[in-house]
Design an enzyme around this catalytic site. Structure first.
Site, short mmCIF file in Angstrom:
data_model
loop_
_atom_site.label_atom_id
_atom_site.label_comp_id
_atom_site.label_asym_id
_atom_site.label_seq_id
_atom_site.Cartn_x
_atom_site.Cartn_y
_atom_site.Cartn_z
N GLU A 156 -0.10 -8.15 2.26
CA GLU A 156 -1.24 -7.94 1.41
C GLU A 156 -0.36 -8.72 0.82
O GLU A 156 -1.36 -8.84 -0.69
CB GLU A 156 -0.20 -6.13 0.34
CG GLU A 156 -0.71 -4.94 1.80
CD GLU A 156 -0.30 -2.81 1.02
OE1 GLU A 156 -0.99 -2.88 1.36
OE2 GLU A 156 0.65 -3.68 0.08
N MET A 180 0.85 5.39 0.11
CA MET A 180 2.64 5.44 -0.09
C MET A 180 3.32 5.38 -0.87
O MET A 180 4.87 5.33 -1.52
CB MET A 180 3.23 5.39 1.16
CG MET A 180 2.54 5.90 2.10
SD MET A 180 3.44 5.35 3.28
CE MET A 180 5.01 5.60 3.44
N ASP A 239 -8.48 2.08 7.08
CA ASP A 239 -8.77 2.47 7.68
C ASP A 239 -8.97 3.56 6.85
O ASP A 239 -8.65 4.38 6.12
CB ASP A 239 -7.47 3.08 8.55
CG ASP A 239 -6.45 3.80 7.61
OD1 ASP A 239 -6.23 4.81 7.37
OD2 ASP A 239 -5.47 3.08 7.63
#
Length: 255
Positions: A14, A196, A220
């Site tokens: 990221e 998360m 995903d």
């Protein structure tokens, strides 16, 4: 006075794109977290490698606000899709985040509740943290007509152009790899994506009374194939999320 934007990512994929275009970079480490201060497209930023999960992110967001003086904090990265209408590569920008794993356990089920409250101690009707509507309005205006390239053939892209959505993003300290749970979270909480970290960003920024934003690209679909899909798509979709951030910096520094 120019506003410094704090940018949090959880994993190296990221951060890679943003570190590659950061200029005048200066690095320091605080509490085992790497912070890279510099400029992105002439805007002052501090990039932070938080690591995964809400505790890591809460610590990082606190340091960005308190030690680095960031007046806006953004999380950019990848997420699992919950809404069956969405596809890998699509972007979800939160207009609200909900911590789906905080709440009251009763009859072997978790009833999500607002962090810092339970029904019989400081009860509240609120659930989740909304993004400032003025921020969302500026974001939508800035992204009007903005397009992202399809995923490459090597990554399994079929030529479909990724789309940008706005809605609820759910946060929990689990990697979701279960279709039944995915369907339940989408049905019960209206989540478009699950990750998360975003809920921690929102909670910390609410405490400091500063604007925040969560930008997620779907790596995903949070089901049985999520691990395979994640490894296949994470690099490209993380870069897409970073490109959206770069597009938004002019309006985020105006917050």
């Amino acid at each position: 006075m120019a506003v410094t934007v704090g940018v949090i990512c959880a994993i190296p994929q990221e951060l890679a794109y943003l570190r590659g275009v950061l200029v005048d970079a200066k690095r320091q480490q605080v509490a085992q977290i790497l912070f890279d201060s510099g400029q992105l497209d002439a805007h002052r930023v501090v990039l932070a490698a938080a690591g995964m999960g809400k505790v890591n992110t809460g610590l990082t967001a606190t340091l960005l606000a308190d030690r680095f003086g960031c007046r806006t904090i953004v999380f950019t990265g990848v997420a699992g899709g919950l809404d069956p209408e969405l596809c890998i590569g699509d972007i979800v920008i939160a207009d609200r985040v909900v911590q789906h794993d905080f709440g009251l356990l009763t009859d072997e089920r978790l009833r999500p509740y607002q962090p810092g409250h339970i029904p019989f101690i400081e009860p509240t009707e609120r659930l989740g943290y909304p993004v400032d509507p003025a921020v969302i309005d500026r974001v939508k205006h800035r992204l009007d007509g903005f397009t992202l390239a399809p995923l490459s053939t090597a990554a399994g892209g079929g030529g479909r152009q990724p789309r940008i959505y706005y809605g609820t993003i759910l946060t929990g300290d689990q990697y979701l790899h279960c279709e039944r749970t995915r369907n339940r979270l989408h049905h019960e909480l209206g989540g478009m994506a699950v990750e998360m970290e975003g809920g921690a960003v929102a909670q910390i920024c609410a405490s400091f009374d500063i604007p925040w934003l969560v930008i997620r690209a779907l790596s995903d679909l949070a089901g049985a194939d999520s691990g395979v899909d994640f490894n296949r798509f994470v690099g490209e979709v993380a870069a897409s999320s970073a490109r959206v951030l770069l597009r938004l910096l002019p309006v985020l520094t105006a917050c």
